[in-house]
Design an enzyme around this catalytic site. Structure first.
Site, PDB file in Angstrom:
ATOM      1  CB  SER A 139      -0.873  -0.003   1.265  1.00  0.00           C
ATOM      2  OG  SER A 139      -1.479   1.259   1.490  1.00  0.00           O
ATOM      3  CE1 TYR A 152      -4.365  -1.965   5.190  1.00  0.00           C
ATOM      4  CE2 TYR A 152      -3.147   0.041   4.719  1.00  0.00           C
ATOM      5  CZ  TYR A 152      -3.868  -1.049   4.282  1.00  0.00           C
ATOM      6  OH  TYR A 152      -4.088  -1.227   2.937  1.00  0.00           O
TER       7      TYR A 152
END
Length: 257
Positions: A139, A152
């Site tokens: 990401s 995350y």
């Protein structure tokens, strides 16, 4: 290019990004193994639909990516793994002092540790076959941080680091390992959040996209699952055989800032 006679295993692939990548792999001729933690008729039906649409072999294997044993069993149950695409992921947003321990543990396990376990199980298969690709869906948060996403961001940074290690460990072999770091991808889940975001801020949906959801993405455009699938397909090509141990930012300029 064609990936005929190759098998691609995609974790977290019964919806969203994973399903889009599975279609891209099948379109390129690869047999595909879909995965999630559920074991429903509709999960197996997805595999049947892909097989019929693209003329490849496809199956669904239920495995919980929060469990090391399941991660490794997924690879053995796949029967072959020439291309491993680690995509499974979950999210939770909270300040560090309020972050539930159970959520932290689950995100680290599913978003990061699962990639370690599947890779460890897949590399011997790739070496035996004489070719392999490990592609980790990280990401922009694997390269940049945002507040309230501690687990995350930590997991996605960890995936980028592990990708470098796998790239180095396989550098003299016909195996590559790379991470893709997308910004916001237009999936059904993201689409469903647009009206709620607009309502929360009292603005139009277009404004919600530009000023809130894509605030950090200079292009102000979502990436599509088809575009992400195209990058995955490229990384499986001979043209990408010397691209290894690196991260490809596909984030509309987010990490250029």
């Amino acid at each position: 290019m064609t990936l005929t006679n190759k098998t691609a295993v995609i974790t977290g692939s019964n919806s969203g990004i994973g399903l889009g990548v599975a279609h891209a792999m099948a379109k390129a001729g690869a047999n595909v193994v879909l995965n999630s933690f559920t074991d429903r008729d509709e999960d197996h039906a997805l595999a049947a639909e892909i097989a019929k649409e693209h003329g490849v072999e496809a199956k669904y294997v239920a495995a919980d990516m929060s469990k090391a044993e399941d991660c490794r069993r997924l690879i053995s149950d796949a029967g072959a793994c020439d291309i491993l695409i680690n995509n499974a992921g979950i999210q939770h947003v909270a300040a560090i002092e309020d972050f539930p321990i159970s959520k932290w543990d689950a995100i680290i396990a599913i978003n990061m540790s699962s990639a370690f376990h599947t890779t460890a199980a897949a590399l011997p298969m790739m070496r035996a076959a004489g070719w392999g690709r490990v592609i980790n869906i990280s990401s922009a948060h694997g390269l940049r941080a945002s507040p309230f996403k501690s687990a995350y961001v930590t997991a996605k940074h960890g995936v980028v680091g592990m990708t470098k290690v796998v790239g180095l460990e396989t550098a003299k072999e016909p195996i590559t390992a790379n991470a893709i770091c997308p910004g916001y991808v237009l999936t059904p889940l993201v689409e469903s959040q647009i009206p709620a975001t607009a309502k929360e801020y009292g603005i139009s949906e277009d404004e919600a996209i530009e000023k809130v959801i894509l605030a950090k993405q200079p292009s102000k455009e979502f990436m599509t699952v088809e575009q992400l699938g195209g990058i995955v397909t490229f990384l499986c090509s001979d043209a990408a055989s010397q691209i290894t141990g690196t991260s490809i930012a596909a984030d509309g300029g987010w990490t250029a800032q």
